[in-house]
Design a protein around this motif. Structure first.
Motif, PDB file in Angstrom:
ATOM      1  N   THR A  75     -19.322  20.447  -6.205  1.00  0.00           N
ATOM      2  CA  THR A  75     -20.251  19.225  -6.588  1.00  0.00           C
ATOM      3  C   THR A  75     -19.190  18.180  -6.987  1.00  0.00           C
ATOM      4  OG1 THR A  75     -21.580  18.278  -8.449  1.00  0.00           O
ATOM      5  CG2 THR A  75     -19.996  19.787  -9.201  1.00  0.00           C
ATOM      6  N   ASP A  76     -19.939  17.008  -6.533  1.00  0.00           N
ATOM      7  CA  ASP A  76     -19.012  15.920  -6.756  1.00  0.00           C
ATOM      8  C   ASP A  76     -19.206  15.198  -7.931  1.00  0.00           C
ATOM      9  OD1 ASP A  76     -21.672  14.584  -6.476  1.00  0.00           O
ATOM     10  OD2 ASP A  76     -21.039  13.232  -4.849  1.00  0.00           O
ATOM     11  N   SER A  77     -19.649  15.712  -9.116  1.00  0.00           N
ATOM     12  CA  SER A  77     -19.920  15.107 -10.299  1.00  0.00           C
ATOM     13  C   SER A  77     -19.945  16.143 -11.310  1.00  0.00           C
ATOM     14  CB  SER A  77     -21.692  15.003 -10.246  1.00  0.00           C
ATOM     15  OG  SER A  77     -22.114  14.024  -9.487  1.00  0.00           O
ATOM     16  N   VAL A  78     -19.627  15.333 -12.587  1.00  0.00           N
ATOM     17  CA  VAL A  78     -19.563  16.021 -13.857  1.00  0.00           C
ATOM     18  C   VAL A  78     -20.718  15.869 -14.679  1.00  0.00           C
ATOM     19  CG1 VAL A  78     -18.049  16.462 -15.662  1.00  0.00           C
ATOM     20  CG2 VAL A  78     -16.982  15.952 -13.686  1.00  0.00           C
ATOM     21  N   LEU A  79     -21.049  16.973 -15.440  1.00  0.00           N
ATOM     22  CA  LEU A  79     -22.202  16.638 -16.255  1.00  0.00           C
ATOM     23  C   LEU A  79     -21.654  16.530 -17.778  1.00  0.00           C
ATOM     24  CD1 LEU A  79     -25.486  16.835 -16.893  1.00  0.00           C
ATOM     25  CD2 LEU A  79     -25.004  19.157 -17.566  1.00  0.00           C
ATOM     26  N   PHE A  80     -22.154  15.548 -18.383  1.00  0.00           N
ATOM     27  CA  PHE A  80     -21.896  14.857 -19.663  1.00  0.00           C
ATOM     28  C   PHE A  80     -23.046  15.188 -20.529  1.00  0.00           C
ATOM     29  CE2 PHE A  80     -18.645  12.905 -17.139  1.00  0.00           C
ATOM     30  CZ  PHE A  80     -17.614  13.137 -18.010  1.00  0.00           C
ATOM     31  N   VAL A  81     -22.924  15.946 -21.757  1.00  0.00           N
ATOM     32  CA  VAL A  81     -23.902  16.424 -22.599  1.00  0.00           C
ATOM     33  C   VAL A  81     -23.395  15.762 -24.008  1.00  0.00           C
ATOM     34  CG1 VAL A  81     -25.212  17.822 -23.763  1.00  0.00           C
ATOM     35  CG2 VAL A  81     -24.784  18.259 -21.335  1.00  0.00           C
ATOM     36  N   GLU A  82     -24.329  15.172 -24.674  1.00  0.00           N
ATOM     37  CA  GLU A  82     -23.892  14.546 -26.028  1.00  0.00           C
ATOM     38  C   GLU A  82     -24.732  15.030 -27.213  1.00  0.00           C
ATOM     39  OE1 GLU A  82     -23.953  10.392 -26.174  1.00  0.00           O
ATOM     40  OE2 GLU A  82     -22.658  10.044 -24.292  1.00  0.00           O
ATOM     41  N   PHE A  95     -28.122  22.327 -14.556  1.00  0.00           N
ATOM     42  CA  PHE A  95     -26.977  21.690 -13.781  1.00  0.00           C
ATOM     43  C   PHE A  95     -26.474  22.750 -12.590  1.00  0.00           C
ATOM     44  CE2 PHE A  95     -22.789  19.798 -13.103  1.00  0.00           C
ATOM     45  CZ  PHE A  95     -23.313  18.803 -12.147  1.00  0.00           C
ATOM     46  N   ARG A  96     -26.246  23.877 -13.330  1.00  0.00           N
ATOM     47  CA  ARG A  96     -25.482  24.869 -12.472  1.00  0.00           C
ATOM     48  C   ARG A  96     -26.466  25.330 -11.539  1.00  0.00           C
ATOM     49  NH1 ARG A  96     -22.849  27.544 -17.073  1.00  0.00           N
ATOM     50  NH2 ARG A  96     -20.790  27.742 -16.426  1.00  0.00           N
ATOM     51  N   GLN A  97     -27.851  25.627 -11.802  1.00  0.00           N
ATOM     52  CA  GLN A  97     -28.616  25.876 -10.682  1.00  0.00           C
ATOM     53  C   GLN A  97     -29.021  24.759  -9.678  1.00  0.00           C
ATOM     54  OE1 GLN A  97     -29.894  29.064 -11.074  1.00  0.00           O
ATOM     55  NE2 GLN A  97     -30.506  28.622  -8.924  1.00  0.00           N
ATOM     56  N   SER A  98     -28.806  23.520 -10.047  1.00  0.00           N
ATOM     57  CA  SER A  98     -28.854  22.458  -9.062  1.00  0.00           C
ATOM     58  C   SER A  98     -27.798  22.401  -8.075  1.00  0.00           C
ATOM     59  CB  SER A  98     -29.115  21.193  -9.828  1.00  0.00           C
ATOM     60  OG  SER A  98     -27.848  20.760 -10.381  1.00  0.00           O
ATOM     61  N   ILE A  99     -26.589  22.805  -8.285  1.00  0.00           N
ATOM     62  CA  ILE A  99     -25.515  22.908  -7.573  1.00  0.00           C
ATOM     63  C   ILE A  99     -25.726  24.271  -6.817  1.00  0.00           C
ATOM     64  CG2 ILE A  99     -23.072  23.512  -7.489  1.00  0.00           C
ATOM     65  CD1 ILE A  99     -22.810  22.150 -10.189  1.00  0.00           C
ATOM     66  N   ILE A 100     -26.211  25.412  -7.319  1.00  0.00           N
ATOM     67  CA  ILE A 100     -26.302  26.551  -6.502  1.00  0.00           C
ATOM     68  C   ILE A 100     -27.580  26.423  -5.454  1.00  0.00           C
ATOM     69  CG2 ILE A 100     -27.406  28.889  -6.417  1.00  0.00           C
ATOM     70  CD1 ILE A 100     -26.060  29.043  -9.270  1.00  0.00           C
ATOM     71  N   ASP A 101     -28.500  25.468  -5.619  1.00  0.00           N
ATOM     72  CA  ASP A 101     -29.680  25.108  -4.981  1.00  0.00           C
ATOM     73  C   ASP A 101     -29.418  23.994  -4.105  1.00  0.00           C
ATOM     74  OD1 ASP A 101     -30.917  27.120  -6.224  1.00  0.00           O
ATOM     75  OD2 ASP A 101     -32.235  25.924  -7.388  1.00  0.00           O
ATOM     76  N   ASN A 102     -28.177  23.218  -4.272  1.00  0.00           N
ATOM     77  CA  ASN A 102     -27.942  22.396  -3.288  1.00  0.00           C
ATOM     78  C   ASN A 102     -29.006  21.134  -3.374  1.00  0.00           C
ATOM     79  OD1 ASN A 102     -26.156  20.723  -1.723  1.00  0.00           O
ATOM     80  ND2 ASN A 102     -27.246  21.587   0.120  1.00  0.00           N
ATOM     81  N   HIS A 103     -29.258  20.653  -4.595  1.00  0.00           N
ATOM     82  CA  HIS A 103     -30.282  19.506  -4.953  1.00  0.00           C
ATOM     83  C   HIS A 103     -29.925  18.760  -6.010  1.00  0.00           C
ATOM     84  CE1 HIS A 103     -32.281  21.089  -8.587  1.00  0.00           C
ATOM     85  NE2 HIS A 103     -32.683  22.430  -7.895  1.00  0.00           N
ATOM     86  N   GLU A 104     -30.273  17.415  -6.121  1.00  0.00           N
ATOM     87  CA  GLU A 104     -29.800  16.624  -7.019  1.00  0.00           C
ATOM     88  C   GLU A 104     -30.348  16.986  -8.478  1.00  0.00           C
ATOM     89  OE1 GLU A 104     -29.975  11.802  -8.155  1.00  0.00           O
ATOM     90  OE2 GLU A 104     -31.245  12.504  -6.517  1.00  0.00           O
ATOM     91  N   TRP A 105     -29.441  17.039  -9.496  1.00  0.00           N
ATOM     92  CA  TRP A 105     -29.862  17.048 -10.743  1.00  0.00           C
ATOM     93  C   TRP A 105     -30.354  15.936 -11.496  1.00  0.00           C
ATOM     94  CZ3 TRP A 105     -28.228  14.905 -15.381  1.00  0.00           C
ATOM     95  CH2 TRP A 105     -28.342  15.687 -16.776  1.00  0.00           C
ATOM     96  N   LYS A 106     -31.477  16.284 -12.280  1.00  0.00           N
ATOM     97  CA  LYS A 106     -32.110  15.023 -12.867  1.00  0.00           C
ATOM     98  C   LYS A 106     -32.206  15.580 -14.649  1.00  0.00           C
ATOM     99  CE  LYS A 106     -34.448  12.776  -9.327  1.00  0.00           C
ATOM    100  NZ  LYS A 106     -35.721  12.254  -8.780  1.00  0.00           N
TER     101      LYS A 106
END
Length: 674
Positions: A372-379, A409-420
């Protein structure tokens, strides 16, 4: 589940010892040694009942048996002498396993009062070894008194945070698990329980084969620099079913005997504190050069993961923004080398009452982070407990929701789709790695990149950078050392001071650069508005509007005061001393409606707040007097002021330009200085 009787016994043991052994850590050690002593005798008795022979208290060590120690005909000083001699010699006992010999290593009795010892042993006698999870729960409760800071800056990790981290990393039965700064082995035991739960049909772990269960136990390892922590870890794991726990005394930062060992999963909350002069490893095997313990620990964890390894690591916020070369190098490594998958911000009070320090959890996944080219941030703002020293349970915990977001987020990377993020109650957002790499000193504070999403976006209202509409000036006068005089000295406190000189002249918004709360919590209590000549404290900066025909300074003050928690507080950073730089304000976006609408906002605010204050004063006057004429005047004044407020009800207010969910009342605009 810890039962009330066991909890009472542990509390009573501590109450008995506290007069002679005031240090909580020493109390835990004394209770630990006594419990293992008693449990060895219980196991000997069980072996005899099954037709076997005693092995722990046999031969020359038979005289130390528990029943002899508890004999009614033995005098107090005789008990004292026998027990003290027994625990001192037990690590030489050839009849006990190496695990128990390690537990009794350097054991001694720190007091010489026979009555205290008799009372203590009588309470210990109420415990019995029964192979149940209850003993493990009891020991974890005992360990909870070790929450206070150790010599190296280590803090006990709250159980719910440990379990959350384990859930997010999700260790599997065939994976090796390591905590290189294991303390009392909380992470390792939580990982063990998690894996058993994942392989359960009726009883914990009943779907594991004997070989799988044995391999699982063999794959869980821990290191700690403190022999006392190693002892407690060994006992904790033994009481949770580990017959041969793999915990060793090892200095992760300066030793290299185990340097070539790796793990599939690393779980850790390493010590944050560096010794005076910094850590000085005797070898050159770290890939990041630093003297800071938190930097070296994190570098060690990254380098000791297997090729597809995973990790969850608690770090102080300084890891994210400190501009020293080692910190920057480490952040580039996290991003460029495919380590960092997600960053979780924890509430500042997680380690209260022992520390109020801003911390994050770094989620590392070498396989998915490279995809993935992104990092997920959770507050996380609510971890299920108050942010006070008492840490009382409260509703609304966001822990479960945060775990779900990371899983998605993990599953979106595995499925190769955009996370929302969807309609989550937890603030979560993804930031492109290249944006993080291009940011100031490669900081990884995601909230700085998310600020544009924290203002309203209306097609009829342009957003402008503060740096484009204002000149930003830093304060020049020391808060505490400026001599008093005829000019106002604007300070972060509600009441301004005086100064013998002035630094600036004009209409300005004064913003604190240092958190008003301190102790790891970012907070801004108020923004001041000032007109005329004034001095400004060095802990503040001032915004001077470039063109007042475009921007009404009072409107800007009202908006920033109302939106400070969304737009200004996130700029502050620091593990303990929480600050921001005035330069950071340049990129803050502010909605700038037409000048006439800004004037409406200011007018409605001034009339609304001042008239409301006068109404309260009129009502107080009416209540305080029995004079009929004064009461009539107060009633008429209240009526006229209420009519005045009604005339501005249709005007624009600052709330029209605030992000969803932010209200004027929530930030106390009426309390800000004008």
């Amino acid at each position: 589940m810890l039962d009330a009787t066991t909890k009472r016994r542990i509390d009573t043991c501590r109450d008995i010892l506290v007069g002679k052994v005031p240090d909580p850590k020493s109390q835990v050690e004394q209770i630990t040694i006594a419990l293992i002593y008693k449990f060895m005798d219980d196991m000997d008795a069980e072996a005899e009942e099954l037709g076997g022979a005693r092995s722990f208290f046999a031969g020359n060590y038979a005289k130390y048996g528990w029943t002899k120690l508890m004999a009614s005909n033995l005098g107090g000083f005789d008990v004292l002498a026998l027990y003290s001699e027994a625990i001192g010699k037990m690590n030489e006992n050839p009849g006990i396993p190496a695990l128990f010999r390690d537990i009794f290593k350097n054991a001694y009795l720190p007091y010489r009062d026979p009555e205290t010892l008799r009372s203590f042993l009588k309470e210990i006698d109420g415990f019995s070894y029964d192979h149940s999870e209850r003993l493990g729960d009891a020991f974890e409760y005992l360990l909870s008194v070790l929450g206070s800071q150790g010599d190296a800056g280590q803090f006990r990790t709250p159980r719910h945070i440990i379990d959350f981290m384990v859930e997010v990393v999700d260790p599997k039965k065939n994976e090796s698990v390591l905590d290189p700064a294991c303390g009392t082995a909380g992470f390792l035991i939580s990982a063990w329980k998690h894996i058993l739960k994942q392989n359960t049909k009726e009883r914990p772990g009943d779907q594991l084969t004997p070989d799988e269960r044995a391999n699982l136990a063999a794959n869980i390892h821990g290191y700690d620099i403190s022999p006392d922590m190693v002892r407690l870890s060994l006992v904790n794991m033994y009481l949770h079913g580990f017959t041969d726990p793999h915990i060793v005394e090892y200095d992760t930062l300066t030793s290299e005997e185990r340097w070539n060992e790796t793990a599939d999963v690393i779980l850790a909350n390493p010590p944050f504190m560096s010794p005076k002069g910094g850590v000085k490893p005797p070898h050159k095997r770290f890939s990041v050069q630093s003297k800071r313990s938190e930097v070296l620990f994190l570098d060690y964890f990254l380098d000791h993961l297997s090729s597809n390894g995973k990790a969850a690591i608690i770090v102080p916020e300084g890891i994210h923004f400190v501009e020293q070369a080692g910190h920057v190098q480490l952040r580039r490594k996290l991003l460029e080398d495919g380590f960092l998958l997600a960053d979780i911000t924890l509430p500042h009070g997680v380690f209260k009452p022992y520390a109020s320090v801003k911390t994050h959890i770094l989620i590392v996944d070498r396989k998915l982070a490279r995809q993935t080219d992104s990092v997920l941030f959770v507050e996380i703002e609510n971890d299920g407990f108050t942010q006070t020293d008492t840490r009382e349970p409260i509703s609304g915990s966001q822990i479960g929701e945060a775990a779900d977001l990371i899983s998605q987020f993990r599953q979106s990377i595995i499925d190769n789709h955009e996370w929302k993020s969807g309609e989550s109650i937890v603030r979560a957002y993804a930031v492109i790695k290249s944006d993080l790499l291009l940011g100031r000193a490669t900081h990884i504070l995601g909230r700085w990149h998310d600020l544009p999403n924290r203002v309203i976006h209306r097609s009829d209202v342009p957003l402008m950078r503060i740096g484009d509409i204002c000149e930003i000036r830093d304060g020049l006068s020391p808060n505490m050392a400026t001599p008093p005089g005829d000019f106002a000295l604007v300070v972060p406190a509600e009441e301004k001071k005086t100064s013998d000189h002035w630094d600036f002249d004009g209409r300005t918004i004064c913003i604190p650069l240092v958190s008003s709360s301190g102790h790891g919590k970012a907070d801004i209590k108020r923004l001041h508005f000032h007109e005329g000549k004034f001095a400004l404290a060095t802990t503040m900066c001032a915004l001077f509007v470039n063109d007042e025909e475009v921007v009404n300074p009072r409107y800007l003050h009202l908006f920033l005061s109302a939106a400070s928690n969304e737009l200004l507080v996130p700029l502050m950073c620091g593990a303990t001393n929480v600050t921001m730089s005035s330069d950071q304000l340049r990129d803050v976006l502010v909605p700038i409606p037409s000048r006439s609408m800004q004037d409406e906002v200011v007018e409605s605010h001034i009339i609304g707040t001042k008239a409301s204050e006068m109404i309260l004063a009129a009502k107080a006057l009416r209540s305080a007097t029995g004079n009929h004429a004064i009461r009539q005047i107060a009633d008429q004044l209240t009526h006229d002021l209420e009519s005045l407020i009604a005339t501005v009800e249709g005007l624009a207010t600052v709330e029209d330009f605030l992000p969803n969910g932010v209200s004027v009342d929530a930030v106390g605009l009426g309390a800000t200085s004008g």
